[in-house]
Design an enzyme around this catalytic site. Structure first.
Site, short mmCIF file in Angstrom:
data_model
loop_
_atom_site.label_atom_id
_atom_site.label_comp_id
_atom_site.label_asym_id
_atom_site.label_seq_id
_atom_site.Cartn_x
_atom_site.Cartn_y
_atom_site.Cartn_z
N CYS A 49 -12.52 -45.40 -24.17
CA CYS A 49 -11.88 -46.58 -23.57
C CYS A 49 -10.35 -46.57 -23.68
O CYS A 49 -9.67 -47.11 -22.80
CB CYS A 49 -12.39 -47.87 -24.22
SG CYS A 49 -14.15 -47.85 -24.60
N CYS A 91 -7.75 -45.70 -20.74
CA CYS A 91 -7.45 -46.64 -19.65
C CYS A 91 -6.87 -47.95 -20.18
O CYS A 91 -5.99 -48.53 -19.55
CB CYS A 91 -8.72 -46.98 -18.86
SG CYS A 91 -9.24 -45.63 -17.80
N HIS A 92 -7.40 -48.44 -21.29
CA HIS A 92 -7.02 -49.80 -21.73
C HIS A 92 -5.92 -49.81 -22.78
O HIS A 92 -5.39 -50.88 -23.08
CB HIS A 92 -8.26 -50.52 -22.28
CG HIS A 92 -9.35 -50.69 -21.26
ND1 HIS A 92 -9.33 -51.67 -20.29
CD2 HIS A 92 -10.48 -49.96 -21.02
CE1 HIS A 92 -10.41 -51.56 -19.52
NE2 HIS A 92 -11.12 -50.52 -19.93
N MET A 105 -14.12 -48.95 -13.32
CA MET A 105 -14.69 -49.05 -14.67
C MET A 105 -16.02 -48.30 -14.67
O MET A 105 -16.91 -48.59 -13.86
CB MET A 105 -14.92 -50.54 -15.00
CG MET A 105 -15.76 -50.77 -16.24
SD MET A 105 -14.82 -50.55 -17.77
CE MET A 105 -16.14 -50.87 -18.95
N HIS A 116 1.45 -42.74 -13.87
CA HIS A 116 0.26 -42.03 -14.38
C HIS A 116 0.32 -40.57 -13.97
O HIS A 116 1.06 -39.80 -14.53
CB HIS A 116 -0.99 -42.76 -13.88
CG HIS A 116 -2.25 -42.30 -14.52
ND1 HIS A 116 -2.61 -42.67 -15.79
CD2 HIS A 116 -3.24 -41.50 -14.08
CE1 HIS A 116 -3.76 -42.09 -16.10
NE2 HIS A 116 -4.17 -41.37 -15.07
N HIS A 169 -4.56 -42.66 -7.29
CA HIS A 169 -4.89 -41.66 -8.31
C HIS A 169 -4.92 -40.30 -7.63
O HIS A 169 -5.95 -39.87 -7.12
CB HIS A 169 -6.23 -41.99 -8.97
CG HIS A 169 -6.43 -41.24 -10.26
ND1 HIS A 169 -6.68 -39.88 -10.29
CD2 HIS A 169 -6.38 -41.62 -11.55
CE1 HIS A 169 -6.77 -39.49 -11.56
NE2 HIS A 169 -6.59 -40.53 -12.35
FE1 DHE Z 1 -7.11 -37.87 -16.54
C1 DHE Z 1 -4.72 -35.80 -15.19
C2 DHE Z 1 -4.71 -39.64 -18.08
C3 DHE Z 1 -9.45 -40.23 -17.24
C4 DHE Z 1 -9.59 -35.66 -15.80
N1 DHE Z 1 -5.08 -37.77 -16.58
C5 DHE Z 1 -4.27 -36.84 -15.95
C6 DHE Z 1 -2.89 -37.12 -16.27
C7 DHE Z 1 -2.89 -38.20 -17.11
C8 DHE Z 1 -4.27 -38.60 -17.30
C9 DHE Z 1 -1.70 -38.86 -17.74
C10 DHE Z 1 -1.68 -36.34 -15.78
C11 DHE Z 1 -1.35 -35.22 -16.72
C12 DHE Z 1 -0.21 -34.36 -16.22
O1 DHE Z 1 -0.20 -34.02 -15.03
O2 DHE Z 1 0.68 -34.03 -17.01
N2 DHE Z 1 -7.09 -39.66 -17.45
C13 DHE Z 1 -5.99 -40.20 -18.02
C14 DHE Z 1 -6.32 -41.47 -18.57
O3 DHE Z 1 -5.56 -42.20 -19.28
C15 DHE Z 1 -7.69 -41.82 -18.12
C16 DHE Z 1 -7.58 -42.85 -17.00
C17 DHE Z 1 -8.60 -42.42 -19.17
C18 DHE Z 1 -8.85 -41.55 -20.39
O4 DHE Z 1 -9.46 -42.06 -21.31
O5 DHE Z 1 -8.44 -40.41 -20.44
C19 DHE Z 1 -8.15 -40.48 -17.57
N3 DHE Z 1 -9.21 -37.94 -16.52
C20 DHE Z 1 -9.94 -38.99 -16.84
C21 DHE Z 1 -11.35 -38.71 -16.76
O6 DHE Z 1 -12.32 -39.49 -17.01
C22 DHE Z 1 -11.48 -37.30 -16.31
C23 DHE Z 1 -12.20 -37.24 -14.95
C24 DHE Z 1 -12.30 -36.45 -17.29
C25 DHE Z 1 -11.80 -36.50 -18.71
O7 DHE Z 1 -11.07 -35.61 -19.03
O8 DHE Z 1 -12.09 -37.39 -19.46
C26 DHE Z 1 -10.02 -36.90 -16.20
N4 DHE Z 1 -7.16 -36.07 -15.65
C27 DHE Z 1 -8.27 -35.31 -15.46
C28 DHE Z 1 -7.90 -34.08 -14.80
C29 DHE Z 1 -6.49 -34.14 -14.60
C30 DHE Z 1 -6.06 -35.39 -15.16
C31 DHE Z 1 -8.87 -32.99 -14.37
C32 DHE Z 1 -5.61 -33.10 -13.93
C33 DHE Z 1 -5.72 -33.17 -12.45
C34 DHE Z 1 -4.85 -32.19 -11.74
O9 DHE Z 1 -5.28 -31.69 -10.71
O10 DHE Z 1 -3.73 -31.93 -12.20
#
Ligand code: DHE
Length: 529
Positions: A28, A31-32, A69, A312, A354
């Site tokens: 959680c 996101c939160h 969510m 983000h 996103h």
């Molecule tokens: Fe991500 C990118 C944060 C949920 C998979 N994610 C990013 C980036 C951030 C971020 C800040 C950019 C990084 C960068 O480019 O330097 N992500 C977050 C969260 O805060 C969030 C919403 C909730 C969490 O608890 O993490 C979140 N993200 C997810 C997922 O649920 C995903 C699907 C699977 C997981 O890892 O938990 C997920 N995030 C990804 C992926 C990228 C990403 C695969 C890179 C995408 C790309 O093509 O560059």
């Protein structure tokens, strides 16, 4: 019993509170927020949650919402008991985690193979540029998959739930960062690529990158690494060959616009500029992009560019001059000009953009555009990015495509492809979360074709099978997707032929547990998307 500071909060045993704290961190906090002040997800401080009550909160946690969510119960990721614990946990005051400074970092820093003992040339026959680094989220590993043979080269131990993989400027090293803020540095020249260094830079993190600038101010290829933490809110500059932490900078401060103090401005996306020796560091809650000049880290120069809160994820436009970053809960894209070091535009888009890194392609009418999908609606926004050749459409939303539903996370194209792909893994309808849409760039009015990726994986059990992140191979003729189910269910990688849009291959392996993000070395190294 847990001794709650708030008399109105529902009772919990200490064991329930501990389970709540662990689950909140793993599922959680991203996101939160650790302090639950909200960002991608709503604020969850007790002044809000106690009024909603346990039963209401349980329904939300169990079934999710169309705005992104997750449906934690019905997807199988939480059982009834955990849902009940979480509904009560978020009505307690949020525990404030400890700080994490240089002494803690140094105590976790390990050089497994010192630079002098590493290979002096490539010691394997792999086509390194076509390796995919695939996160195995719940096992704390990445799978290095050979993009040519589709065979797993190695399963490398990392931090928990690796968020992204980035390559060094030379393409030799791979850097991955876990949700627990552990960075692993992998040497792709080794006979079997594996870890050569590691360090923890905080308690929670999402982003890592390395210096890319080579020009009149010096050659910084592979010299420095940077990582950003969610908790404590800070970024850290490290040596690029060993991960030795050198400089920590806090991001606590004032929010753009209101200029109110925020105690938890988390570091979201980070990229390395191609124009100057600078890292582009996006701070979520304060809505500021920091252009961190790394040419002399003892006299660090930071240009602060304010745009809109909740920055983000984002990526470069095709010229690599403009960084397009989603201010997600502001429903805007901030366009950062990395050459002139200023905000070029703030563009209104759909609900909760996103993009991942977004997708660049040549629009038949508007020329070069960059695009993003949305968590909160079913649209894809196209933004013109060519101020010289297409002045009238530059940094404006020039078109909107209709997708199949909200809950979209990643969108992708490739300079050699005529297609634009968009996933929607957080849509509550399994039909939508288990498939992707693809558009013909030359005829966008035709609408989309649905590719039933999870069905093509041929998985027969009842896992969530969320389809995550289109990623091209080096040649730009294949697109890879993760089919992501819970830890105890089968997952897979599905590979689509980009020309025919037909299934090309499925990778199934008992070691492929909870695959999510997957990063092609060449495309990551050269920012091709
Ligand atoms: Fe991500 C990118 C944060 C949920 C998979 N994610 C990013 C980036 C951030 C971020 C800040 C950019 C990084 C960068 O480019 O330097 N992500 C977050 C969260 O805060 C969030 C919403 C909730 C969490 O608890 O993490 C979140 N993200 C997810 C997922 O649920 C995903 C699907 C699977 C997981 O890892 O938990 C997920 N995030 C990804 C992926 C990228 C990403 C695969 C890179 C995408 C790309 O093509 O560059």
């Amino acid at each position: 019993m847990y001794q709650s500071a708030n008399p109105k909060a529902p009772a919990m045993t200490q064991a329930e509170f501990d389970l709540g704290r662990k689950t909140y961190f793993e599922r959680c906090a991203g996101c939160h927020g650790v302090l639950r002040k909200g960002a991608t997800g709503k604020p969850l401080t007790p002044d809000i949650t106690i009024g909603k009550g346990t039963d209401y909160l349980k329904i939300f946690i169990a079934y999710g919402s169309a705005a992104g969510m997750p449906n934690w119960l019905t997807s199988g990721e939480m059982d009834e008991k955990t849902v009940d614990v979480m509904a009560r946990y978020i009505q307690q005051d949020a525990p404030v985690p400890p700080e994490f400074g240089m002494a803690q970092m140094k105590s976790t820093w390990k050089v497994i193979i010192p630079p002098a003992q590493r290979p002096t040339k490539k010691m394997n026959a792999f086509n390194i540029e076509n390796i995919f680094s695939t996160t195995l989220r719940d096992t704390g590993e990445v799978a290095l998959i050979d993009g040519d043979t589709k065979k797993i080269i190695n399963i490398v131990k990392t931090g928990y739930a690796v968020h992204i993989s980035r390559t060094s400027a030379s393409g030799r090293y791979l850097f991955v960062i876990g949700r627990d803020a552990k960075i692993n540095m992998i040497d792709l020249w080794m006979p079997i690529p594996d870890n050569v260094a590691e360090v923890r830079i905080g308690l929670e993190a999402r982003s890592v990158d390395t210096s890319k600038y080579k020009g009149k101010e010096g050659d910084f290829t592979d010299k420095l690494a940077i990582a950003g933490a969610y908790w404590p809110p800070q970024y850290v500059i490290m040596k690029g060959d060993t991960l030795e932490p050198m400089k920590i900078v806090s991001t606590r401060g004032m929010v753009v616009g209101t200029q109110e103090y925020h105690p938890e401005p988390r570091v979201a996306s980070i990229v390395a500029s191609h124009f100057k020796p600078e890292f582009v560091v996006n701070v979520k809650e304060t809505g500021k992009t920091l252009m961190v000049d790394y040419s002399n880290i003892d006299a660090l120069k930071v240009t602060e560019i304010g745009s809109a809160p909740f920055l983000h994820d984002g990526g470069w436009d095709s010229s690599k001059r403009y960084f397009m970053v989603a201010a997600n809960q502001s429903n805007k894209i901030s366009v950062i000009d990395a050459k002139d070091g200023k905000l070029a535009a703030l563009v209104d888009v759909g609900k909760i953009p996103h993009p991942g890194r977004g997708a660049n392609f040549i629009h038949p009418k508007f020329g070069p555009v960059w695009s993003t999908g949305h968590l909160g609606d079913d649209t894809i926004s196209l933004i013109g990015t060519d101020p010289k050749g297409h002045k009238d459409s530059a940094f404006k939303k020039v078109a909107e495509l209709k997708g199949q539903g909200g809950g979209a996370l990643f969108i992708k194209s490739h300079p050699k492809s005529n297609h634009l792909y968009s996933d929607s893994p957080l849509n509550p309808d399994p039909k939508i979360s288990q498939s992707v849409v693809v558009y013909d760039i030359k005829d966008l009015d035709k609408g989309y074709t649905v590719l039933p990726i999870a069905e093509w994986a041929g998985i027969t059990d009842d896992g969530a099978k969320r389809v995550v992140q289109p990623e091209f191979n080096k040649a730009g003729d294949e697109v890879w997707f993760s089919v992501w189910s819970a830890k105890n269910k089968q997952s897979a990688m599905v590979i689509v032929d980009d020309k025919t849009l037909k299934l090309k291959a499925v990778i199934k392996d008992p070691r492929l547990i909870t695959p999510t993000g997957h990063f092609n070395v060449h495309n990551t190294q050269h920012d091709v998307y």
